[in-house]
Design an enzyme around this catalytic site. Structure first.
Site, short mmCIF file in Angstrom:
data_model
loop_
_atom_site.label_atom_id
_atom_site.label_comp_id
_atom_site.label_asym_id
_atom_site.label_seq_id
_atom_site.Cartn_x
_atom_site.Cartn_y
_atom_site.Cartn_z
N MET A 1 -11.58 -5.43 5.61
CA MET A 1 -10.67 -4.54 6.61
C MET A 1 -10.47 -5.13 7.77
O MET A 1 -11.34 -5.45 8.60
CB MET A 1 -11.67 -3.07 6.81
CG MET A 1 -11.69 -2.26 5.68
SD MET A 1 -10.32 -2.12 4.58
CE MET A 1 -9.19 -1.12 5.47
N MET B 1 -8.80 8.19 0.38
CA MET B 1 -9.68 8.97 1.45
C MET B 1 -10.40 10.32 1.46
O MET B 1 -9.35 11.27 0.90
CB MET B 1 -8.76 9.05 2.72
CG MET B 1 -8.21 7.54 2.97
SD MET B 1 -6.99 7.65 4.25
CE MET B 1 -6.22 5.84 4.32
N SER C 1 0.62 -1.17 0.16
CA SER C 1 0.05 -0.10 -0.13
C SER C 1 0.83 1.29 0.10
O SER C 1 1.54 1.52 1.14
CB SER C 1 -0.77 0.22 1.23
OG SER C 1 -1.53 1.32 1.20
N HIS D 1 -8.48 1.42 -3.91
CA HIS D 1 -9.46 1.23 -2.53
C HIS D 1 -9.89 2.57 -2.26
O HIS D 1 -9.49 3.51 -1.78
CB HIS D 1 -8.62 0.62 -1.37
CG HIS D 1 -9.29 0.50 -0.09
ND1 HIS D 1 -8.61 0.47 1.21
CD2 HIS D 1 -10.64 0.54 0.12
CE1 HIS D 1 -9.55 0.41 2.15
NE2 HIS D 1 -10.74 0.50 1.68
N GLY E 1 1.03 -2.11 4.03
CA GLY E 1 1.55 -0.76 4.02
C GLY E 1 2.89 -0.47 4.87
O GLY E 1 3.85 -0.79 4.45
N ASP F 1 -6.95 -6.19 3.98
CA ASP F 1 -6.47 -4.87 4.12
C ASP F 1 -6.13 -4.36 5.74
O ASP F 1 -7.12 -4.11 6.38
CB ASP F 1 -7.20 -3.89 3.62
CG ASP F 1 -6.47 -2.64 3.46
OD1 ASP F 1 -5.32 -2.46 3.70
OD2 ASP F 1 -7.17 -2.04 2.55
N GLY F 2 -5.01 -4.37 6.15
CA GLY F 2 -4.77 -3.54 7.53
C GLY F 2 -3.90 -4.53 8.65
O GLY F 2 -4.57 -5.67 8.77
N HIS G 1 -1.30 -0.80 -4.27
CA HIS G 1 -2.72 -0.79 -3.51
C HIS G 1 -2.64 0.85 -3.21
O HIS G 1 -1.71 1.37 -2.70
CB HIS G 1 -2.57 -1.42 -2.21
CG HIS G 1 -3.99 -1.24 -1.50
ND1 HIS G 1 -5.10 -2.34 -1.86
CD2 HIS G 1 -4.42 -0.62 -0.33
CE1 HIS G 1 -6.15 -1.71 -0.80
NE2 HIS G 1 -5.60 -0.87 -0.16
#
Ligand code: DX5
Ligand code: ZN
Length: 216
Positions: free
Chosen positions: A137, A37, A8, A66, A197, A175-176, A33
């Site tokens: 998520m 936001m 990410s 995303h 990320g 993701d995360g 990715h």
């Protein structure tokens, strides 16, 4: 299918994006990715269209976009023009999710639907045969570097069951908070693609970290 790794860009060095994109190009990463936001759907603002256009010029990996924005329908066509390969919209942001998914697919992109940590996989019962990808998520969206939410492991297994039950071809992306330990357990639970990320860009050797995630 071998699992996919999507670093990410959110945790990259924004003053040296080209260098970090080239690192991803020369790594075993499958996708790049991109976290978009809007400060409304999530309590943070990241980057937008001009940055994606510039990054897209140098990136040789497919772009996994995303969207953490309200009213994503307004921008589906534009993200297609910017070269998105996968376009992920949030279930929580789409009143007419079926229409959004059909539009994404009609433009030739892979259609992804993303669930926040509190949203049960059961809401996908009707739509899952139509999507190419479901992204769970495993942190509350908005920031990199957060702690992995443990419930995501069981949730991944429940999503896999639903996908099989509904004869869907959707792949599962998470993701995360992905690292070697959470990544391994997610793959065992049925995940097909992992976003990472801070674990990649915060590592001493990001290329090697991507290779090790790929080898999990
Ligand atoms: C969070 C983003 C993630 C983020 C992941 O809202 O959707 O893609 O970059 O960051 P890490 O891997 O640091 O949890
Ligand atoms: Zn993301």
């Amino acid at each position: 299918m071998a699992h996919l790794i999507a670093p990410s860009l959110l945790s990259a060095d924004f003053a040296n994006l080209r260098k970090d994109v080239e690192m991803v190009n020369n790594s075993e990463a499958d996708w790049l990715h991109l976290d978009i936001m809007d400060g409304v759907f999530v309590p943070n603002i990241s980057f937008g269209m001009p940055v994606i256009a510039s990054v897209g010029k140098y990136c040789t990996k497919p772009l996994d976009v995303h969207l953490m924005i309200v009213e994503p329908d307004k921008f589906i066509d534009e993200f297609h023009k910017l070269g998105a390969y996968v376009l992920n919209v949030h279930y929580e942001a789409c009143t007419h999710l079926h229409r959004s998914i059909q539009r994404i697919k009609a433009l030739g992109m892979k259609a992804g639907v993303t669930l926040n940590p509190h949203t049960p996989v059961s809401v996908l019962e009707e739509i899952v045969p139509d999507v190419d990808l479901v992204m769970l998520m495993s942190v509350n969206p908005g920031f990199g570097g957060q702690k992995f939410i443990e419930n995501t492991i069981d949730k991944t297994a429940r999503l896999k069951e639903l996908i099989l039950k509904r004869n869907s071809k959707a792949i599962i992306e998470i993701d995360g908070g992905v690292n070697y330990e959470t990544g391994k357990r997610l793959l065992e639970a049925g995940a097909d693609a992992l976003v990472a990320g801070s674990f990649v860009f915060g590592a001493e050797n990001p290329t090697d970290t991507i290779a090790r995630l790929k080898a999990l």
